[in-house]
Design a protein around this motif. Structure first.
Motif, PDB file in Angstrom:
ATOM      1  N   THR A  24       0.848  -1.193   0.000  1.00 44.74           N
ATOM      2  CA  THR A  24       0.000   0.000   0.000  1.00 44.74           C
ATOM      3  C   THR A  24       0.885   1.243   0.000  1.00 44.74           C
ATOM      4  O   THR A  24       1.824   1.328   0.788  1.00 44.74           O
ATOM      5  CB  THR A  24      -0.908   0.011   1.231  1.00 44.74           C
ATOM      6  OG1 THR A  24      -1.732  -1.152   1.224  1.00 44.74           O
ATOM      7  CG2 THR A  24      -1.779   1.256   1.250  1.00 44.74           C
ATOM      8  N   GLU A  35       2.448   4.832   0.741  1.00 50.54           N
ATOM      9  CA  GLU A  35       2.476   5.834   1.801  1.00 50.54           C
ATOM     10  C   GLU A  35       3.220   7.040   1.255  1.00 50.54           C
ATOM     11  O   GLU A  35       4.035   6.921   0.344  1.00 50.54           O
ATOM     12  CB  GLU A  35       3.192   5.298   3.049  1.00 50.54           C
ATOM     13  CG  GLU A  35       2.541   4.090   3.682  1.00 50.54           C
ATOM     14  CD  GLU A  35       3.353   3.552   4.846  1.00 50.54           C
ATOM     15  OE1 GLU A  35       4.497   4.035   5.029  1.00 50.54           O
ATOM     16  OE2 GLU A  35       2.868   2.672   5.563  1.00 50.54           O
ATOM     17  N   TRP A  36       2.957   8.210   1.808  1.00 50.68           N
ATOM     18  CA  TRP A  36       3.680   9.405   1.386  1.00 50.68           C
ATOM     19  C   TRP A  36       5.105   9.359   1.930  1.00 50.68           C
ATOM     20  O   TRP A  36       5.330   9.001   3.075  1.00 50.68           O
ATOM     21  CB  TRP A  36       2.943  10.659   1.849  1.00 50.68           C
ATOM     22  CG  TRP A  36       1.564  10.783   1.295  1.00 50.68           C
ATOM     23  CD1 TRP A  36       0.404  10.899   2.000  1.00 50.68           C
ATOM     24  CD2 TRP A  36       1.189  10.789  -0.085  1.00 50.68           C
ATOM     25  NE1 TRP A  36      -0.667  10.978   1.155  1.00 50.68           N
ATOM     26  CE2 TRP A  36      -0.224  10.911  -0.134  1.00 50.68           C
ATOM     27  CE3 TRP A  36       1.891  10.697  -1.286  1.00 50.68           C
ATOM     28  CZ2 TRP A  36      -0.926  10.944  -1.335  1.00 50.68           C
ATOM     29  CZ3 TRP A  36       1.185  10.726  -2.487  1.00 50.68           C
ATOM     30  CH2 TRP A  36      -0.191  10.855  -2.512  1.00 50.68           C
ATOM     31  N   ASP A  48       1.156   8.101  10.344  1.00 49.83           N
ATOM     32  CA  ASP A  48       1.042   6.866   9.568  1.00 49.83           C
ATOM     33  C   ASP A  48       1.366   7.064   8.093  1.00 49.83           C
ATOM     34  O   ASP A  48       1.262   6.121   7.301  1.00 49.83           O
ATOM     35  CB  ASP A  48      -0.355   6.257   9.714  1.00 49.83           C
ATOM     36  CG  ASP A  48      -1.459   7.202   9.233  1.00 49.83           C
ATOM     37  OD1 ASP A  48      -1.150   8.282   8.674  1.00 49.83           O
ATOM     38  OD2 ASP A  48      -2.645   6.868   9.427  1.00 49.83           O
ATOM     39  N   LYS A  49       1.746   8.288   7.699  1.00 52.99           N
ATOM     40  CA  LYS A  49       2.180   8.618   6.332  1.00 52.99           C
ATOM     41  C   LYS A  49       1.057   8.454   5.298  1.00 52.99           C
ATOM     42  O   LYS A  49       1.322   8.358   4.106  1.00 52.99           O
ATOM     43  CB  LYS A  49       3.371   7.758   5.914  1.00 52.99           C
ATOM     44  CG  LYS A  49       4.554   7.798   6.867  1.00 52.99           C
ATOM     45  CD  LYS A  49       5.130   9.182   7.018  1.00 52.99           C
ATOM     46  CE  LYS A  49       6.429   9.176   7.799  1.00 52.99           C
ATOM     47  NZ  LYS A  49       6.237   8.713   9.191  1.00 52.99           N
ATOM     48  N   LEU A  50      -0.208   8.450   5.737  1.00 52.12           N
ATOM     49  CA  LEU A  50      -1.330   8.340   4.808  1.00 52.12           C
ATOM     50  C   LEU A  50      -1.969   9.690   4.508  1.00 52.12           C
ATOM     51  O   LEU A  50      -2.596   9.852   3.459  1.00 52.12           O
ATOM     52  CB  LEU A  50      -2.387   7.379   5.363  1.00 52.12           C
ATOM     53  CG  LEU A  50      -1.963   5.918   5.519  1.00 52.12           C
ATOM     54  CD1 LEU A  50      -3.095   5.100   6.114  1.00 52.12           C
ATOM     55  CD2 LEU A  50      -1.520   5.326   4.184  1.00 52.12           C
ATOM     56  N   ALA A  76       4.754   9.162  -3.323  1.00 49.34           N
ATOM     57  CA  ALA A  76       4.565   7.987  -2.480  1.00 49.34           C
ATOM     58  C   ALA A  76       5.828   7.126  -2.452  1.00 49.34           C
ATOM     59  O   ALA A  76       6.763   7.336  -3.224  1.00 49.34           O
ATOM     60  CB  ALA A  76       3.380   7.155  -2.962  1.00 49.34           C
ATOM     61  N   THR A  77       5.831   6.159  -1.560  1.00 50.15           N
ATOM     62  CA  THR A  77       7.019   5.342  -1.337  1.00 50.15           C
ATOM     63  C   THR A  77       7.155   4.209  -2.348  1.00 50.15           C
ATOM     64  O   THR A  77       8.235   3.641  -2.492  1.00 50.15           O
ATOM     65  CB  THR A  77       6.971   4.720   0.065  1.00 50.15           C
ATOM     66  OG1 THR A  77       5.729   4.012   0.225  1.00 50.15           O
ATOM     67  CG2 THR A  77       7.060   5.793   1.134  1.00 50.15           C
ATOM     68  N   ARG A 120      -6.145  12.268   2.245  1.00 50.48           N
ATOM     69  CA  ARG A 120      -5.711  11.043   2.910  1.00 50.48           C
ATOM     70  C   ARG A 120      -5.886   9.851   1.983  1.00 50.48           C
ATOM     71  O   ARG A 120      -6.934   9.711   1.328  1.00 50.48           O
ATOM     72  CB  ARG A 120      -6.505  10.816   4.204  1.00 50.48           C
ATOM     73  CG  ARG A 120      -6.063   9.560   4.976  1.00 50.48           C
ATOM     74  CD  ARG A 120      -6.760   9.461   6.319  1.00 50.48           C
ATOM     75  NE  ARG A 120      -6.385   8.235   7.030  1.00 50.48           N
ATOM     76  CZ  ARG A 120      -5.277   8.107   7.746  1.00 50.48           C
ATOM     77  NH1 ARG A 120      -4.436   9.116   7.847  1.00 50.48           N
ATOM     78  NH2 ARG A 120      -4.999   6.964   8.357  1.00 50.48           N
ATOM     79  N   PRO A 156      -6.128   3.124   2.689  1.00 51.97           N
ATOM     80  CA  PRO A 156      -5.215   1.987   2.579  1.00 51.97           C
ATOM     81  C   PRO A 156      -5.863   0.712   2.074  1.00 51.97           C
ATOM     82  O   PRO A 156      -5.173  -0.197   1.606  1.00 51.97           O
ATOM     83  CB  PRO A 156      -4.699   1.812   4.008  1.00 51.97           C
ATOM     84  CG  PRO A 156      -5.789   2.368   4.851  1.00 51.97           C
ATOM     85  CD  PRO A 156      -6.392   3.502   4.076  1.00 51.97           C
TER      86      PRO A 156
END
Length: 254
Positions: free
Chosen positions: A24, A26-27, A41-43, A59-60, A186, A189
């Motif tokens: 999923t 994440e930023w 939570d990096k969302l 994103a990652t 946001r 996820p």
């Protein structure tokens, strides 16, 4: 060890190179431009003040195969500016310390992007304007099919735009740009992934049928100008890419 029990006769083939499902997104704090604040939570990503400029975060995760579906919820859309989300090349991200501000016009970050003003961005330029705008509380999503190199944009689970995105299979990451502000978005996820919206199939159309690249899906039925006919006195027939069951469309009563 892997184990297989057979009750009846059948053939089984093991994939020697299985594909691990992508994580999923994440930023990424390392690819986050100045003034963007990420949640623990990096969302979530937000700008708390009017930045007087564009701020982008990547994103990652990088995707290059299968189907990518990313959905964001607009928790706050400020009166000033707008929001753009989509997918783009991570090589343009730079570094949050050495390059905290935008080094390029933000449109050039995007392979495919859709703005809250209803603008479509493809290949680093605004392709179309005035599609489906979105605002506070809306859930916006983009579905990328890397095999067919097509995309679909969704608003609150309903497709609003579909089109081609050649070259996307080289690998892209989800990105969002917050212009002016304040704004807050946001990532969901665990989104509910809808099926791909129907499109006219170019392989099933005779030479006399000309298809447009992008079709707007604002209503239940496709727009009339999504299928353009050039007819030198013969009949033409097009076939859709999707197969439907009786439950696909709601019943209509005369």
């Amino acid at each position: 060890r892997p184990c297989l029990i057979a009750v009846q006769q059948f053939d089984v083939e093991m994939d020697p190179t299985p594909t691990i499902p992508a994580l999923t997104p994440e930023w990424d704090p390392a690819r986050c431009q100045q003034d963007i604040v990420l949640s623990p939570d990096k969302l979530s990503a937000k700008v708390e003040v009017d930045t007087q400029s564009a701020r982008t975060v990547w994103a990652t995760t990088t995707y290059s195969s299968g189907v990518l579906f990313i959905e964001i919820e607009v928790e706050l859309h400020g009166r000033a500016g707008y929001i753009v989300y989509g997918v783009g090349n991570r090589n343009f991200a730079g570094d949050s310390v050495k390059q905290p501000r935008a080094a390029l016009p933000f449109e050039e970050y995007y392979v495919v992007g859709f703005s809250s003003r209803g603008d479509l961005i493809t290949a680093g330029a605004i392709e179309r304007r005035g599609e489906e705008p979105w605002n506070n509380g809306d859930r916006m999503a983009i579905r990328i099919d890397f095999e067919s190199e097509t995309f679909a944009a969704y608003k609150n689970s309903h497709p609003v735009l579909v089109g081609d995105c050649p070259g996307v299979a080289v690998g892209v990451s989800p990105i969002v740009t917050l212009l002016y502000g304040p704004h807050t978005i946001r990532i969901d996820p665990m989104p509910r992934v809808p099926p791909s919206p129907p499109r006219w199939d170019p392989n099933m159309c005779p030479p006399g049928v000309k298809l447009s690249n992008y079709e707007c899906m604002r209503s239940t039925w496709p727009r009339r100008d999504s299928l353009l006919f050039s007819l030198p006195l013969f009949s033409a027939m097009g076939r859709c890419t999707s197969t439907f069951s009786s439950s696909t469309f709601p019943r209509r009563h005369s």
